[in-house]
Scaffold this active site. Structure first.
Site, short mmCIF file in Angstrom:
data_model
loop_
_atom_site.label_atom_id
_atom_site.label_comp_id
_atom_site.label_asym_id
_atom_site.label_seq_id
_atom_site.Cartn_x
_atom_site.Cartn_y
_atom_site.Cartn_z
N ASP A 132 -142.54 -5.27 -13.62
CA ASP A 132 -141.20 -4.75 -13.90
C ASP A 132 -140.75 -3.67 -12.93
O ASP A 132 -139.79 -2.96 -13.21
CB ASP A 132 -141.16 -4.19 -15.33
CG ASP A 132 -141.44 -5.25 -16.37
OD1 ASP A 132 -140.85 -6.34 -16.26
OD2 ASP A 132 -142.24 -5.01 -17.27
N ASP B 249 -139.09 -4.29 -22.02
CA ASP B 249 -139.69 -5.57 -21.69
C ASP B 249 -140.51 -5.99 -22.92
O ASP B 249 -140.90 -5.13 -23.71
CB ASP B 249 -140.60 -5.42 -20.46
CG ASP B 249 -141.41 -6.66 -20.18
OD1 ASP B 249 -140.80 -7.73 -20.06
OD2 ASP B 249 -142.65 -6.56 -20.11
N ASP C 212 -144.22 -2.67 -18.45
CA ASP C 212 -145.66 -2.46 -18.24
C ASP C 212 -145.97 -2.00 -16.82
O ASP C 212 -147.11 -1.74 -16.49
CB ASP C 212 -146.46 -3.72 -18.59
CG ASP C 212 -146.09 -4.92 -17.73
OD1 ASP C 212 -146.61 -6.00 -18.00
OD2 ASP C 212 -145.29 -4.76 -16.80
#
Length: 622
Positions: A519, A322, A515
């Site tokens: 997610d 991410d 994180d």
């Protein structure tokens, strides 16, 4: 050494001295047998007890039974010195293994030291120590210098330096002041802190981490499960094989070949076969390798939820990141003021004043860049225009701060910026005054993390983000990832990960690094989910398989390196132990190997395998 290990060491020394002394005298007959029984029982009485207990509980086939049968059989054949030596060296190997496990457990225990013993609650002007479980949410606790922070909360008074090394594996201290969030498990280094608790002790960071580490051994890897099944079938097979070796050749020699049966020689071969066949090296060293790997990783600030995840991480060939909060700081920062008609600090001052009533991240970044206390009395007529920006009167000057849409609506011509980032245009009294470039800054170790992953043999690195394509491509080129996919919604990220999983090979694994807050669906869908910067993040600890205790992307490469080192050690031990066993079993069956070679095949191989397993505790720095 603990008390039990010291007691065993004394028994080993006593037995070794007695065997050495008895070997110096030419003893014969019953006297020799009686004297050698003394060191044998000193060193082996507990093994005999365990073997008898196993027989009574109908759990016969284990290493204690093999050692008992082999050594008692050797004594019955008159090989007193060899029978006692087998038991002596076996116990030396057991002591070695106990010490190795203890060393690995101490590594875990260092992490367990983050568990607080008490919390200080102020009552009637005095500090009272109470159990952390008794402290309710919203209570005010006091943490003095040298004490552990017992519960997550917010600092309401004081400032200090925190030692977070037990959580993150890093020695760099962290500064905290009034208003900062603080997590349990840190050690207060300097000032007195008053903290308002935001969680119960059972839900705090320290409790979740301890629970995670304590339960990690319950999730077995395929290698461990294989060894458990192997030992369950292997031990009875070798016992029956030894029995066949003791009975069949003499019977065949006597009945079919007309030769003397030589019972003593074949029983000796069978006993040697039993000693060689003991699966200690495999049964002990493989779980110990994983245990040491998890312990070494936790010391480095990488929490692995089980040895099965360690095995999967070692097979990882694709790493998907991410962007925001993982490869970038996730905090907007002012990068520059361009095309301005006034000095930079004046543009920032007008912008910060106009944005003083907004909680938007961009507003916060403007106020931070201004860096001074904002006098709200200087600002009037604040109007926030959703999706566009704000207008206000600052010191009698009409100020407009926002995007191109706001400038268009006010009929003000503005200058486009060629650089990548969020552009905030500023107009004063209807005249364009310049624009401010705001960007999400890359973490300093992001590019190095990607380089280290590629160096470790990762086939492809990918970045997923909801940012605009131009911003995403700029970040990707600076970091060095192989592919980037932009303007993705959370559901799009899951679909993209599933697409990559379908494309990869069956034995290749895909890791997703996020994180841990937004997610969670992708972390769960990937072959292995790695949560970044998980201090205080419940979502990370719940959804991820591997939790990195700080926000350094370089720890991803370290986690992969730890996993691969651990698996390399596991396979080294498996191949070495099985290879030596097979060779020595063949030599023992044909009569070439004696009891001394059997001792090496059992105890020697176990000691070498355990020593090799301990290497997983030590993590090399990148």
């Amino acid at each position: 050494m603990n008390k039990k290990q010291k007691k065993m060491l004394i028994r080993i020394i006593v037995a070794a001295v007695l065997v050495a002394a008895l070997s110096m005298f030419p003893l014969e007959g019953y006297l020799r047998a009686a004297l050698f029984m003394i060191p044998y029982l000193v060193i082996g009485y507990d093994i005999l007890q365990k073997a008898w207990k196993g027989i009574r509980n109908r759990q016969v086939f284990d290493e204690n039974f093999l050692m008992a049968v082999a050594t008692v059989g050797a004594l019955c054949l008159g090989d007193f010195k060899e029978g006692t030596a087998v038991m002596l060296f076996y116990q030396i190997g057991e002591l070695f293994q106990s010490y190795a496990v203890g060393k690995s457990r101490r590594n875990i225990s260092e992490l367990m030291d983050i568990r607080p013993d008490y919390a200080n609650v102020e009552r009637d002007g005095n500090l009272e120590q109470v159990d952390p479980d008794e402290v309710e949410v919203g209570s005010v606790i006091v943490v003095q210098p040298g004490e552990k922070v017992p519960i997550d909360g917010t600092v309401i008074e004081g400032n200090s330096t925190l030692n977070t090394s037990a959580l993150t594996g890093e020695s760099l201290p962290r500064e905290v002041k009034e208003g900062d969030e603080i997590i349990s498990g840190c050690i207060n280094m300097s000032g007195v802190l008053k903290i308002r608790t935001t969680k119960e002790f059972g839900e705090s960071t320290v409790s979740k981490i301890l629970d995670l580490v304590e339960n990690s051994s319950s999730r077995k890897s395929r290698s461990e499960n294989f060894i458990s099944k192997f030992a369950r079938y292997y031990t009875p097979i070798v016992c029956y094989s030894a029995l066949a070796l003791a009975l069949l050749p003499p019977i065949i020699r006597m009945l079919f070949m007309g030769m003397t049966p030589q019972w003593g020689e074949w029983i000796y071969r069978a006993l040697t076969f039993l000693v060689i066949s003991c699966p200690c090296a495999l049964v002990i060293s493989i779980p110990l390798s994983f245990f040491a790997g998890i312990g070494g990783a936790s010391k480095a600030g990488v929490l692995v939820k089980g040895s099965n995840y360690l095995e999967t991480l070692a097979q990882t060939k694709y790493v998907v990141f991410d962007k925001t909060g993982t490869l970038t700081k996730g905090v907007f920062e002012v990068c520059g003021v361009h095309h301005n008609t006034l000095e930079d600090h004046k543009i920032l001052e007008y912008s910060a004043m106009a944005e003083c009533a907004s909680s938007h991240p961009i507003s916060k970044s403007l106020q931070k860049a201004y860096g001074k206390e904002i006098d709200r009395s200087r600002v009037t007529d604040i109007r926030e225009i959703s999706g566009n920006g704000v207008t206000a009167i600052v010191d009698g000057v009409s100020v407009a701060v926002g995007n191109g849409k706001l400038m268009d609506s006010l009929g003000i011509k503005y200058v486009e910026c060629s650089q990548v980032g969020t552009i905030v245009h500023v107009a004063l009294d209807g005249q364009y005054a310049g624009h401010i470039l705001i960007a999400d800054v890359l973490k300093p170790t992001s590019a190095e993390a990607v380089r280290q992953l590629k160096k470790s043999g990762i086939r492809e690195t990918v970045m997923l983000t909801g940012d605009m394509e131009r911003v995403a491509r700029q970040a990707a080129s600076e970091i060095g990832v192989d592919k980037v996919y932009s303007e993705l919604l959370p559901a799009d990220k899951v679909a993209k990960v599933e697409e990559m999983i379908d494309r990869k090979g069956a034995k290749e694994k895909l890791a997703f690094v996020g994180d841990g807050i937004n997610d969670a669906p992708v972390l769960s869908r990937a072959d292995i989910g790695i949560a970044m910067g998980a201090l205080g993040s419940d979502a990370a600890i719940e959804a991820a398989d591997v939790v990195l205790m700080d926000d350094d992307p370089l720890k991803v490469a370290k986690a992969v390196r730890i996993a691969r080192k651990c698996m390399r050690i596991v396979y080294e031990n498996i191949y070495f132990a099985i290879g030596i066993k097979i060779l020595c079993l063949i030599l023992g069956a044909v009569g070439i190997a004696n009891m001394w070679l059997a001792i090496f095949a059992d105890v020697g191989v176990m000691v070498i395998a355990v020593l090799n397993a301990i290497r997983a505790l030590f993590v090399n720095k990148l």
